[in-house]
Design a protein around this motif. Structure first.
Motif, short mmCIF file in Angstrom:
data_model
loop_
_atom_site.label_atom_id
_atom_site.label_comp_id
_atom_site.label_asym_id
_atom_site.label_seq_id
_atom_site.Cartn_x
_atom_site.Cartn_y
_atom_site.Cartn_z
N UNK A 179 0.81 -1.22 0.00
CA UNK A 179 0.00 0.00 0.00
C UNK A 179 0.84 1.27 0.00
N UNK A 180 2.16 1.14 -0.19
CA UNK A 180 3.05 2.28 -0.06
C UNK A 180 2.69 3.46 -0.95
N UNK A 181 2.56 3.21 -2.23
CA UNK A 181 2.30 4.29 -3.17
C UNK A 181 0.93 4.93 -2.92
N UNK A 182 -0.08 4.10 -2.66
CA UNK A 182 -1.43 4.62 -2.41
C UNK A 182 -1.48 5.46 -1.14
N UNK A 183 -0.79 5.02 -0.10
CA UNK A 183 -0.78 5.79 1.14
C UNK A 183 0.00 7.09 0.96
N UNK A 184 1.05 7.05 0.15
CA UNK A 184 1.76 8.29 -0.18
C UNK A 184 0.84 9.28 -0.86
N UNK A 185 -0.06 8.75 -1.70
CA UNK A 185 -1.03 9.60 -2.36
C UNK A 185 -2.01 10.23 -1.39
N UNK A 186 -2.42 9.47 -0.37
CA UNK A 186 -3.32 10.00 0.66
C UNK A 186 -2.62 11.14 1.40
N UNK A 187 -1.37 10.92 1.77
CA UNK A 187 -0.60 11.95 2.46
C UNK A 187 -0.44 13.18 1.58
N UNK A 188 -0.18 12.95 0.30
CA UNK A 188 -0.01 14.06 -0.62
C UNK A 188 -1.29 14.85 -0.85
N UNK A 189 -2.42 14.16 -0.81
CA UNK A 189 -3.70 14.83 -1.07
C UNK A 189 -4.11 15.75 0.07
N UNK A 190 -3.72 15.41 1.30
CA UNK A 190 -4.25 16.11 2.46
C UNK A 190 -3.22 16.91 3.25
N UNK A 191 -1.96 16.95 2.76
CA UNK A 191 -0.93 17.75 3.43
C UNK A 191 -0.04 18.40 2.37
N UNK A 192 0.88 19.24 2.83
CA UNK A 192 1.82 19.88 1.91
C UNK A 192 2.86 18.89 1.38
N UNK A 193 2.79 17.63 1.83
CA UNK A 193 3.67 16.60 1.29
C UNK A 193 3.38 16.36 -0.19
N UNK A 194 2.29 16.94 -0.68
CA UNK A 194 1.93 16.74 -2.09
C UNK A 194 3.06 17.13 -3.04
N UNK A 195 3.87 18.13 -2.66
CA UNK A 195 4.94 18.57 -3.54
C UNK A 195 6.02 17.50 -3.65
N UNK A 196 6.33 16.86 -2.53
CA UNK A 196 7.29 15.76 -2.55
C UNK A 196 6.74 14.59 -3.35
N UNK A 197 5.47 14.27 -3.11
CA UNK A 197 4.83 13.15 -3.79
C UNK A 197 4.77 13.40 -5.30
N UNK A 198 4.41 14.62 -5.68
CA UNK A 198 4.35 14.94 -7.11
C UNK A 198 5.73 14.85 -7.76
N UNK A 199 6.76 15.28 -7.04
CA UNK A 199 8.13 15.17 -7.56
C UNK A 199 8.51 13.71 -7.74
N UNK A 200 8.11 12.88 -6.80
CA UNK A 200 8.38 11.45 -6.89
C UNK A 200 7.70 10.85 -8.11
N UNK A 201 6.43 11.19 -8.31
CA UNK A 201 5.68 10.65 -9.46
C UNK A 201 6.32 11.10 -10.76
N UNK A 202 6.72 12.36 -10.83
CA UNK A 202 7.33 12.87 -12.07
C UNK A 202 8.66 12.17 -12.35
N UNK A 203 9.47 11.99 -11.31
CA UNK A 203 10.77 11.34 -11.48
C UNK A 203 10.63 9.91 -11.96
N UNK A 204 9.54 9.25 -11.52
CA UNK A 204 9.37 7.85 -11.86
C UNK A 204 8.57 7.64 -13.15
N UNK A 205 8.12 8.74 -13.75
CA UNK A 205 7.37 8.62 -15.00
C UNK A 205 8.27 8.79 -16.21
N UNK A 206 9.53 9.13 -15.95
CA UNK A 206 10.44 9.38 -17.06
C UNK A 206 11.17 8.09 -17.47
#
Length: 206
Positions: A179-206
């Motif tokens: 559940x790691x990625x999904x829980x990271x998404x929950x954290x990103x949706x409801x806190x300022x951690x979203x910027x870290x999470x979005x950076x992670x998603x972008x880095x892994x989409x390349x």
């Protein structure tokens, strides 16, 4: 392992959401109401994401306390234990039996107001051998002094005072978990951690 040292997992805990009712929300002045709502939604989404059982209860919802806030029922469903008069939810046989039916000894608990709806059942459950995590930022009360006094009393009684993000991280345990990625998404949706999470998603989409 002693249950009090054992960490939270999706398989050993139950979420208890107590009296998050629309009429009681006006009493919550110890933190920003929008932030508290985000915290409540994040905690609820954590449980849904990992398939953790949840128990929701309301105190006399037909009166001025009002119904459970829709942000919770939209996520966890509307199976609500409506108490006729017990202030301490733990004294409600229906609520206690719902917790017992899960077979889990760890309770992640939040409630409004912190000094009553959360504190009373948290202390009562600890007295009966449960390991209770009181999520104070998904709870609310009159002012910061009341919140601080409640935290002291719960701590003295053996309740583990926690925040919803730390609970989520403890349940996740490892970013590589199921559940790691999904829980990271929950954290990103409801806190300022979203910027870290979005950076992670972008880095892994390349």
């Amino acid at each position: 392992m002693n249950k009090f040292a054992e960490t939270l997992t999706p398989d050993n805990a139950v979420l208890a959401m107590i009296d998050h009712q629309t009429g009681l929300l006006v009493s919550c002045r110890d933190q920003d109401p929008h932030l508290m709502t985000a915290n409540i939604k994040g905690l609820s989404m954590m449980a849904k994401t990992v398939g953790m059982p949840s128990v929701i209860t309301a105190s006399m919802p037909e009166g001025p306390n009002g119904p459970i806030m829709p942000e919770i029922t939209d996520i966890l469903g509307d199976n609500i234990i409506n108490r006729a008069g017990e202030i301490n939810a733990w004294k409600s046989p229906e609520f206690r039996h719902a917790i017992e039916a899960t077979g889990r000894k760890k309770i992640i608990m939040a409630g409004i107001v912190t000094d009553v709806c959360l504190m009373f059942p948290a202390i009562s459950a600890v007295a009966e051998g449960y390991d209770v995590y009181a999520v104070v930022d998904a709870s609310g009360t009159w002012n910061s002094a009341v919140a601080e006094a409640s935290i002291h009393r719960m701590t003295q009684a053996g309740v583990k005072v926690a925040t919803w993000a730390s609970v989520l991280a403890e349940v996740m345990d490892d970013w590589r978990s199921e559940h790691g990625l999904a829980l990271g998404g929950v954290l990103g949706e409801h806190t300022s951690y979203r910027w870290v999470y979005n950076s992670f998603l972008q880095a892994n989409s390349q």
